[in-house]
Design a protein around this motif. Structure first.
Motif, PDB file in Angstrom:
ATOM      1  N   SER A  69      54.700  17.702   3.205  1.00  0.00           N
ATOM      2  CA  SER A  69      56.026  17.967   2.382  1.00  0.00           C
ATOM      3  C   SER A  69      56.841  16.578   2.373  1.00  0.00           C
ATOM      4  O   SER A  69      56.637  15.748   3.275  1.00  0.00           O
ATOM      5  CB  SER A  69      56.775  18.927   3.177  1.00  0.00           C
ATOM      6  OG  SER A  69      58.094  18.673   2.626  1.00  0.00           O
ATOM      7  N   ARG A  78      51.849  28.530  -3.295  1.00  0.00           N
ATOM      8  CA  ARG A  78      53.049  29.638  -2.907  1.00  0.00           C
ATOM      9  C   ARG A  78      53.977  28.863  -1.701  1.00  0.00           C
ATOM     10  O   ARG A  78      55.040  29.126  -1.814  1.00  0.00           O
ATOM     11  CB  ARG A  78      52.273  30.894  -2.341  1.00  0.00           C
ATOM     12  CG  ARG A  78      53.555  31.870  -2.000  1.00  0.00           C
ATOM     13  CD  ARG A  78      52.844  33.092  -1.356  1.00  0.00           C
ATOM     14  NE  ARG A  78      53.997  34.161  -1.559  1.00  0.00           N
ATOM     15  CZ  ARG A  78      54.991  34.426  -0.698  1.00  0.00           C
ATOM     16  NH1 ARG A  78      55.181  33.317   0.212  1.00  0.00           N
ATOM     17  NH2 ARG A  78      55.790  35.289  -0.827  1.00  0.00           N
ATOM     18  N   GLU A  79      53.430  28.074  -0.818  1.00  0.00           N
ATOM     19  CA  GLU A  79      54.225  27.540   0.211  1.00  0.00           C
ATOM     20  C   GLU A  79      55.103  26.571  -0.167  1.00  0.00           C
ATOM     21  O   GLU A  79      56.531  26.487   0.072  1.00  0.00           O
ATOM     22  CB  GLU A  79      53.326  26.942   1.290  1.00  0.00           C
ATOM     23  CG  GLU A  79      54.101  26.464   2.539  1.00  0.00           C
ATOM     24  CD  GLU A  79      53.146  25.666   3.556  1.00  0.00           C
ATOM     25  OE1 GLU A  79      53.711  24.740   4.204  1.00  0.00           O
ATOM     26  OE2 GLU A  79      52.127  26.098   3.397  1.00  0.00           O
ATOM     27  N   ARG A  80      54.846  25.943  -1.020  1.00  0.00           N
ATOM     28  CA  ARG A  80      55.599  24.859  -1.924  1.00  0.00           C
ATOM     29  C   ARG A  80      56.643  25.590  -2.832  1.00  0.00           C
ATOM     30  O   ARG A  80      57.846  25.145  -2.841  1.00  0.00           O
ATOM     31  CB  ARG A  80      54.913  23.702  -2.933  1.00  0.00           C
ATOM     32  CG  ARG A  80      53.937  23.103  -2.094  1.00  0.00           C
ATOM     33  CD  ARG A  80      52.954  22.281  -2.798  1.00  0.00           C
ATOM     34  NE  ARG A  80      51.609  21.693  -1.956  1.00  0.00           N
ATOM     35  CZ  ARG A  80      50.404  21.497  -2.526  1.00  0.00           C
ATOM     36  NH1 ARG A  80      50.178  22.216  -3.625  1.00  0.00           N
ATOM     37  NH2 ARG A  80      49.575  21.110  -1.617  1.00  0.00           N
ATOM     38  N   ASP A 109      61.480  32.665   6.239  1.00  0.00           N
ATOM     39  CA  ASP A 109      61.441  31.364   7.161  1.00  0.00           C
ATOM     40  C   ASP A 109      62.079  31.694   8.510  1.00  0.00           C
ATOM     41  O   ASP A 109      61.545  31.230   9.473  1.00  0.00           O
ATOM     42  CB  ASP A 109      62.178  30.009   6.453  1.00  0.00           C
ATOM     43  CG  ASP A 109      61.971  28.832   7.074  1.00  0.00           C
ATOM     44  OD1 ASP A 109      60.697  28.556   7.674  1.00  0.00           O
ATOM     45  OD2 ASP A 109      62.870  28.363   7.685  1.00  0.00           O
ATOM     46  N   THR A 129      57.876  28.341  -2.132  1.00  0.00           N
ATOM     47  CA  THR A 129      58.859  29.073  -1.321  1.00  0.00           C
ATOM     48  C   THR A 129      59.706  28.059  -0.994  1.00  0.00           C
ATOM     49  O   THR A 129      61.084  28.306  -0.778  1.00  0.00           O
ATOM     50  CB  THR A 129      58.014  29.635  -0.316  1.00  0.00           C
ATOM     51  OG1 THR A 129      57.088  30.910  -0.728  1.00  0.00           O
ATOM     52  CG2 THR A 129      59.173  30.613   0.819  1.00  0.00           C
TER      53      THR A 129
END
Length: 218
Positions: free
Chosen positions: A65, A115-117, A196, A119
């Motif tokens: 990230s 999907r993580e990015r 989160d 989110t």
């Protein structure tokens, strides 16, 4: 010196990349081992091919990230395209394994990373649609443009950039002081933040909250 397992992985990768015949005999001859050694480590020829594909695929899904979700999404898209162009045989193998109603386990890391990015983007109020829907849309566009570029004698990277921006614009927006927050955007942001950091919510409460927020987001 490489062990037998590594030699088998390398041999299969070279045959796939070179467009050669990926038979058990060809792989074993190239690796300098007997067929029982392949079966011992991978169970079958398909098990070996799955291991090779999974190893190659995970190399490009691991994007650190940068702190900017939009930059990370663009970098992930571009790395996906580069991977496909640098390893067309691998890529054809990965996305040619489509079975009706059965998601491919090997390509699952790409979907999870995307999907993580998304989110992370939702947590900043940038998402227009639920992260799962956004991931499906962006990945479909990413795969489609990559297959198109592979088929071109001279890949048109400008096409990739245009499709990328159109796909991202379809699922993201840039919050500003002049743009009012919509109910859907607020629900998506709260869902990402709750996922989160659920605080003291019980699993049942988290499930109920998620269901309500998903309904509001739609």
């Amino acid at each position: 010196m490489q062990n037998a397992r590594d030699r088998l992985l390398l041999a299969a990768a070279e045959l796939l990349q070179g467009g050669g015949t990926v038979s058990t005999r060809a792989v074993c001859d190239r690796a300098g081992v007997q067929a029982p050694t392949l079966y011992h480590h991978f169970g079958s020829k398909q098990g070996l091919i799955d291991a090779v594909a999974n190893h190659g695929f995970t190399q490009y899904t691991a994007v650190e990230s940068s702190g900017d979700p939009l930059d990370d999404l663009r970098e992930g898209w571009d790395r996906h395209v580069r991977f496909g162009l640098e390893h067309p045989s691998f890529y054809g193998l990965l996305y040619g394994r489509v079975e009706p109603g059965r998601p491919c386990a090997i390509t699952a890391p790409a979907h999870a990373a995307l999907r993580e990015r998304l989110t992370a983007a939702a947590a900043r109020g940038m998402l227009r649609v639920p992260a799962d829907d956004a991931a499906e849309q962006v990945l479909a566009a990413n795969v489609g443009v990559t297959l198109t570029l592979i088929s071109q004698p001279e890949p048109d990277f400008g096409l990739s950039g245009r499709v990328r921006e159109a796909a991202l614009a379809g699922v993201l927006h840039t919050p500003s002081a002049d743009t009012p927050t919509t109910r859907a955007s607020a629900a998506l942001t709260l869902r990402a933040l709750a996922d989160d950091d659920p605080g003291d919510l019980t699993p049942g409460e988290r499930g109920l909250l998620g269901e309500l927020l998903d309904r509001l987001a739609r």
